[in-house]
Design a protein around this motif. Structure first.
Motif, PDB file in Angstrom:
ATOM      1  N   GLY A   1      17.988 -14.173   6.224  1.00  0.00           N
ATOM      2  CA  GLY A   1      17.769 -15.463   5.567  1.00  0.00           C
ATOM      3  C   GLY A   1      16.351 -15.969   5.753  1.00  0.00           C
ATOM      4  O   GLY A   1      15.728 -16.475   4.803  1.00  0.00           O
ATOM      5  N   TYR A   2      15.829 -15.810   6.954  1.00  0.00           N
ATOM      6  CA  TYR A   2      14.453 -16.238   7.229  1.00  0.00           C
ATOM      7  C   TYR A   2      13.467 -15.435   6.389  1.00  0.00           C
ATOM      8  O   TYR A   2      12.578 -15.986   5.736  1.00  0.00           O
ATOM      9  CB  TYR A   2      14.153 -16.073   8.721  1.00  0.00           C
ATOM     10  CG  TYR A   2      12.740 -16.458   9.087  1.00  0.00           C
ATOM     11  CD1 TYR A   2      12.450 -17.744   9.506  1.00  0.00           C
ATOM     12  CD2 TYR A   2      11.691 -15.539   8.974  1.00  0.00           C
ATOM     13  CE1 TYR A   2      11.152 -18.107   9.820  1.00  0.00           C
ATOM     14  CE2 TYR A   2      10.400 -15.898   9.279  1.00  0.00           C
ATOM     15  CZ  TYR A   2      10.135 -17.183   9.706  1.00  0.00           C
ATOM     16  OH  TYR A   2       8.844 -17.535  10.002  1.00  0.00           O
ATOM     17  N   ASN A   3      13.631 -14.092   6.421  1.00  0.00           N
ATOM     18  CA  ASN A   3      12.689 -13.242   5.680  1.00  0.00           C
ATOM     19  C   ASN A   3      12.823 -13.436   4.172  1.00  0.00           C
ATOM     20  O   ASN A   3      11.825 -13.343   3.442  1.00  0.00           O
ATOM     21  CB  ASN A   3      12.912 -11.781   6.045  1.00  0.00           C
ATOM     22  CG  ASN A   3      12.420 -11.471   7.446  1.00  0.00           C
ATOM     23  OD1 ASN A   3      11.504 -12.126   7.944  1.00  0.00           O
ATOM     24  ND2 ASN A   3      13.023 -10.493   8.089  1.00  0.00           N
ATOM     25  N   ASP A   4      14.009 -13.692   3.709  1.00  0.00           N
ATOM     26  CA  ASP A   4      14.212 -13.946   2.276  1.00  0.00           C
ATOM     27  C   ASP A   4      13.384 -15.159   1.840  1.00  0.00           C
ATOM     28  O   ASP A   4      12.774 -15.160   0.768  1.00  0.00           O
ATOM     29  CB  ASP A   4      15.698 -14.199   2.022  1.00  0.00           C
ATOM     30  CG  ASP A   4      15.989 -14.462   0.550  1.00  0.00           C
ATOM     31  OD1 ASP A   4      15.320 -13.869  -0.311  1.00  0.00           O
ATOM     32  OD2 ASP A   4      16.889 -15.278   0.258  1.00  0.00           O
ATOM     33  N   PHE A   5      13.324 -16.175   2.683  1.00  0.00           N
ATOM     34  CA  PHE A   5      12.617 -17.405   2.336  1.00  0.00           C
ATOM     35  C   PHE A   5      11.099 -17.252   2.469  1.00  0.00           C
ATOM     36  O   PHE A   5      10.348 -17.701   1.594  1.00  0.00           O
ATOM     37  CB  PHE A   5      13.100 -18.547   3.233  1.00  0.00           C
ATOM     38  CG  PHE A   5      12.492 -19.886   2.900  1.00  0.00           C
ATOM     39  CD1 PHE A   5      12.904 -20.594   1.783  1.00  0.00           C
ATOM     40  CD2 PHE A   5      11.504 -20.430   3.704  1.00  0.00           C
ATOM     41  CE1 PHE A   5      12.348 -21.828   1.471  1.00  0.00           C
ATOM     42  CE2 PHE A   5      10.938 -21.656   3.398  1.00  0.00           C
ATOM     43  CZ  PHE A   5      11.357 -22.359   2.280  1.00  0.00           C
ATOM     44  N   TYR A   6      10.645 -16.593   3.542  1.00  0.00           N
ATOM     45  CA  TYR A   6       9.205 -16.560   3.813  1.00  0.00           C
ATOM     46  C   TYR A   6       8.507 -15.301   3.282  1.00  0.00           C
ATOM     47  O   TYR A   6       7.282 -15.256   3.218  1.00  0.00           O
ATOM     48  CB  TYR A   6       8.946 -16.673   5.318  1.00  0.00           C
ATOM     49  CG  TYR A   6       9.110 -18.087   5.821  1.00  0.00           C
ATOM     50  CD1 TYR A   6       8.154 -19.068   5.552  1.00  0.00           C
ATOM     51  CD2 TYR A   6      10.242 -18.468   6.544  1.00  0.00           C
ATOM     52  CE1 TYR A   6       8.301 -20.367   6.003  1.00  0.00           C
ATOM     53  CE2 TYR A   6      10.401 -19.773   6.996  1.00  0.00           C
ATOM     54  CZ  TYR A   6       9.425 -20.713   6.722  1.00  0.00           C
ATOM     55  OH  TYR A   6       9.585 -22.000   7.160  1.00  0.00           O
ATOM     56  N   PHE A   7       9.270 -14.255   2.923  1.00  0.00           N
ATOM     57  CA  PHE A   7       8.661 -13.001   2.466  1.00  0.00           C
ATOM     58  C   PHE A   7       9.128 -12.640   1.066  1.00  0.00           C
ATOM     59  O   PHE A   7       9.524 -11.507   0.804  1.00  0.00           O
ATOM     60  CB  PHE A   7       8.957 -11.878   3.465  1.00  0.00           C
ATOM     61  CG  PHE A   7       8.165 -11.989   4.743  1.00  0.00           C
ATOM     62  CD1 PHE A   7       6.929 -11.366   4.879  1.00  0.00           C
ATOM     63  CD2 PHE A   7       8.652 -12.735   5.804  1.00  0.00           C
ATOM     64  CE1 PHE A   7       6.197 -11.477   6.045  1.00  0.00           C
ATOM     65  CE2 PHE A   7       7.919 -12.856   6.986  1.00  0.00           C
ATOM     66  CZ  PHE A   7       6.682 -12.233   7.098  1.00  0.00           C
ATOM     67  N   TYR A   8       9.109 -13.624   0.184  1.00  0.00           N
ATOM     68  CA  TYR A   8       9.280 -13.400  -1.248  1.00  0.00           C
ATOM     69  C   TYR A   8      10.563 -12.635  -1.585  1.00  0.00           C
ATOM     70  O   TYR A   8      10.565 -11.698  -2.390  1.00  0.00           O
ATOM     71  CB  TYR A   8       8.064 -12.646  -1.809  1.00  0.00           C
ATOM     72  CG  TYR A   8       6.742 -13.281  -1.461  1.00  0.00           C
ATOM     73  CD1 TYR A   8       6.260 -14.371  -2.201  1.00  0.00           C
ATOM     74  CD2 TYR A   8       5.976 -12.827  -0.396  1.00  0.00           C
ATOM     75  CE1 TYR A   8       5.037 -14.963  -1.884  1.00  0.00           C
ATOM     76  CE2 TYR A   8       4.763 -13.415  -0.074  1.00  0.00           C
ATOM     77  CZ  TYR A   8       4.295 -14.469  -0.818  1.00  0.00           C
ATOM     78  OH  TYR A   8       3.090 -15.044  -0.500  1.00  0.00           O
ATOM     79  N   GLY A   9      11.665 -13.008  -0.936  1.00  0.00           N
ATOM     80  CA  GLY A   9      12.952 -12.411  -1.268  1.00  0.00           C
ATOM     81  C   GLY A   9      13.273 -11.121  -0.545  1.00  0.00           C
ATOM     82  O   GLY A   9      14.278 -10.471  -0.877  1.00  0.00           O
ATOM     83  N   ALA A  10      12.473 -10.716   0.437  1.00  0.00           N
ATOM     84  CA  ALA A  10      12.755  -9.500   1.215  1.00  0.00           C
ATOM     85  C   ALA A  10      13.818  -9.824   2.266  1.00  0.00           C
ATOM     86  O   ALA A  10      13.506 -10.060   3.433  1.00  0.00           O
ATOM     87  CB  ALA A  10      11.479  -8.977   1.867  1.00  0.00           C
ATOM     88  N   ASP A  11      15.073  -9.806   1.862  1.00  0.00           N
ATOM     89  CA  ASP A  11      16.152 -10.275   2.742  1.00  0.00           C
ATOM     90  C   ASP A  11      16.618  -9.166   3.676  1.00  0.00           C
ATOM     91  O   ASP A  11      17.769  -8.704   3.608  1.00  0.00           O
ATOM     92  CB  ASP A  11      17.309 -10.823   1.911  1.00  0.00           C
ATOM     93  CG  ASP A  11      17.847  -9.813   0.915  1.00  0.00           C
ATOM     94  OD1 ASP A  11      17.142  -8.822   0.649  1.00  0.00           O
ATOM     95  OD2 ASP A  11      18.970 -10.017   0.414  1.00  0.00           O
ATOM     96  N   LYS A  12      15.738  -8.749   4.567  1.00  0.00           N
ATOM     97  CA  LYS A  12      16.034  -7.705   5.544  1.00  0.00           C
ATOM     98  C   LYS A  12      15.942  -8.279   6.952  1.00  0.00           C
ATOM     99  O   LYS A  12      14.952  -8.927   7.300  1.00  0.00           O
ATOM    100  CB  LYS A  12      15.051  -6.540   5.406  1.00  0.00           C
ATOM    101  CG  LYS A  12      14.999  -5.926   4.016  1.00  0.00           C
ATOM    102  CD  LYS A  12      16.285  -5.184   3.690  1.00  0.00           C
ATOM    103  CE  LYS A  12      16.176  -4.499   2.336  1.00  0.00           C
ATOM    104  NZ  LYS A  12      17.426  -3.795   1.961  1.00  0.00           N
ATOM    105  N   THR A  13      16.939  -8.002   7.773  1.00  0.00           N
ATOM    106  CA  THR A  13      16.883  -8.388   9.175  1.00  0.00           C
ATOM    107  C   THR A  13      16.125  -7.317   9.959  1.00  0.00           C
ATOM    108  O   THR A  13      16.368  -6.126   9.761  1.00  0.00           O
ATOM    109  CB  THR A  13      18.297  -8.532   9.758  1.00  0.00           C
ATOM    110  OG1 THR A  13      18.974  -9.583   9.073  1.00  0.00           O
ATOM    111  CG2 THR A  13      18.254  -8.827  11.250  1.00  0.00           C
ATOM    112  N   GLY A  14      15.215  -7.732  10.827  1.00  0.00           N
ATOM    113  CA  GLY A  14      14.480  -6.745  11.615  1.00  0.00           C
ATOM    114  C   GLY A  14      13.194  -7.300  12.168  1.00  0.00           C
ATOM    115  O   GLY A  14      12.957  -8.523  12.166  1.00  0.00           O
ATOM    116  N   LEU A  15      12.345  -6.386  12.637  1.00  0.00           N
ATOM    117  CA  LEU A  15      11.049  -6.789  13.173  1.00  0.00           C
ATOM    118  C   LEU A  15      10.190  -7.386  12.065  1.00  0.00           C
ATOM    119  O   LEU A  15      10.279  -6.979  10.899  1.00  0.00           O
ATOM    120  CB  LEU A  15      10.335  -5.588  13.789  1.00  0.00           C
ATOM    121  CG  LEU A  15      11.014  -4.952  15.010  1.00  0.00           C
ATOM    122  CD1 LEU A  15      10.246  -3.719  15.453  1.00  0.00           C
ATOM    123  CD2 LEU A  15      11.117  -5.957  16.154  1.00  0.00           C
ATOM    124  N   VAL A  16       9.342  -8.346  12.447  1.00  0.00           N
ATOM    125  CA  VAL A  16       8.493  -9.031  11.463  1.00  0.00           C
ATOM    126  C   VAL A  16       7.017  -8.753  11.722  1.00  0.00           C
ATOM    127  O   VAL A  16       6.344  -8.113  10.919  1.00  0.00           O
ATOM    128  CB  VAL A  16       8.748 -10.548  11.476  1.00  0.00           C
ATOM    129  CG1 VAL A  16       7.786 -11.264  10.521  1.00  0.00           C
ATOM    130  CG2 VAL A  16      10.183 -10.833  11.057  1.00  0.00           C
TER     131      VAL A  16
END
Length: 247
Positions: A177-192
């Motif tokens: 959810g975090y990555n989806d919001f801040y990385f243009y829809g990349a809804d992947k859980t993992g290292l950032v």
């Protein structure tokens, strides 16, 4: 937008009222720290809110109970987004610290932009006493509805003349959810992101001056692809200079 603006000012007012309550409760013993930072670009958790230099002032008011209030802001110094001389982010943070842990609330506002404001709860704790590693967890319960966490460590190397060199490292991870919001829809859980830093603070009268160099890179390949597709650098070197004063 009017509702968001109203919510922004209500939350800021709430923070100020809570801090005023802290001040009234403590009556004395308040301490204030002011930081004036200039960075060559503004990079945050792998994203790049501003690829040009920014001025970032901060003020923290604390009392002995462990409560503190911080106001932090970022001002564009170029016209890359049409906001030269304007603040494009304002963060209001309430923190309660006990022993070596802390927890609190952050309100993020983005004046002069179209970005929505958002809010986080956070918790920081050291992991053991032998290794200088700490864990930070930030949960965005407003816009992103996701978790960002980070493992951090630092080491101070004593130098001649009483100065020291500080080395630091941070490895961030996040939920889909975090990555989806801040990385243009990349809804992947993992290292950032991986962040490596070096700084060398020195005293000048009542002020502390801290030059620093930081390297930030995005670790996850899906997040890299999302940044690249939107023309955002995944690898960034940031030079900074911070002038601090406490009173």
């Amino acid at each position: 937008m009017r509702t968001r603006g109203l919510r922004r000012y209500l939350t800021a007012g709430m923070c100020l009222l809570l801090m005023a309550g802290c001040a009234a409760y403590a009556q004395e013993g308040l301490s204030t720290n002011v930081d004036l930072a200039y960075v060559s670009k503004y990079v945050w958790r792998g994203t790049v809110p501003n690829p040009d230099p920014a001025f970032q002032p901060s003020i923290t008011i604390s009392n002995p109970s462990g409560l503190s209030f911080n106001f932090w802001a970022s001002m564009d110094t170029t016209n890359i987004s049409g906001n030269s001389g304007n603040f494009t982010e304002e963060d209001y943070t309430l923190t309660y610290a006990w022993k070596s842990m802390s927890a609190g609330y952050i309100y993020y506002a983005f004046p002069n932009t179209t970005y929505p404001s958002t809010q986080e709860l956070f918790f920081n704790t050291p992991l053991g006493s032998k290794l200088p590693i700490s864990l930070a967890l930030n949960y965005d319960f407003d816009e992103a509805k996701g978790l960002y966490g980070a493992l951090s460590t630092s080491y101070d190397y004593a130098m001649k003349g009483g100065n020291s060199m500080s080395l630091s490292a941070k490895l961030g991870f996040a939920s889909s959810g975090y990555n989806d919001f801040y990385f243009y829809g990349a809804d992947k859980t993992g290292l950032v992101d991986l962040v490596l830093g070096v700084s060398m603070p020195f005293e000048s009268g009542k002020m502390k001056i801290t030059p620093s160099v930081t390297y930030s890179t995005v670790v996850n390949s899906d997040l890299k692809d999302a940044l690249s597709a939107n023309g955002v650098d995944e690898n960034n070197f940031i030079a900074g200079l911070t002038i601090s004063s406490a009173f």
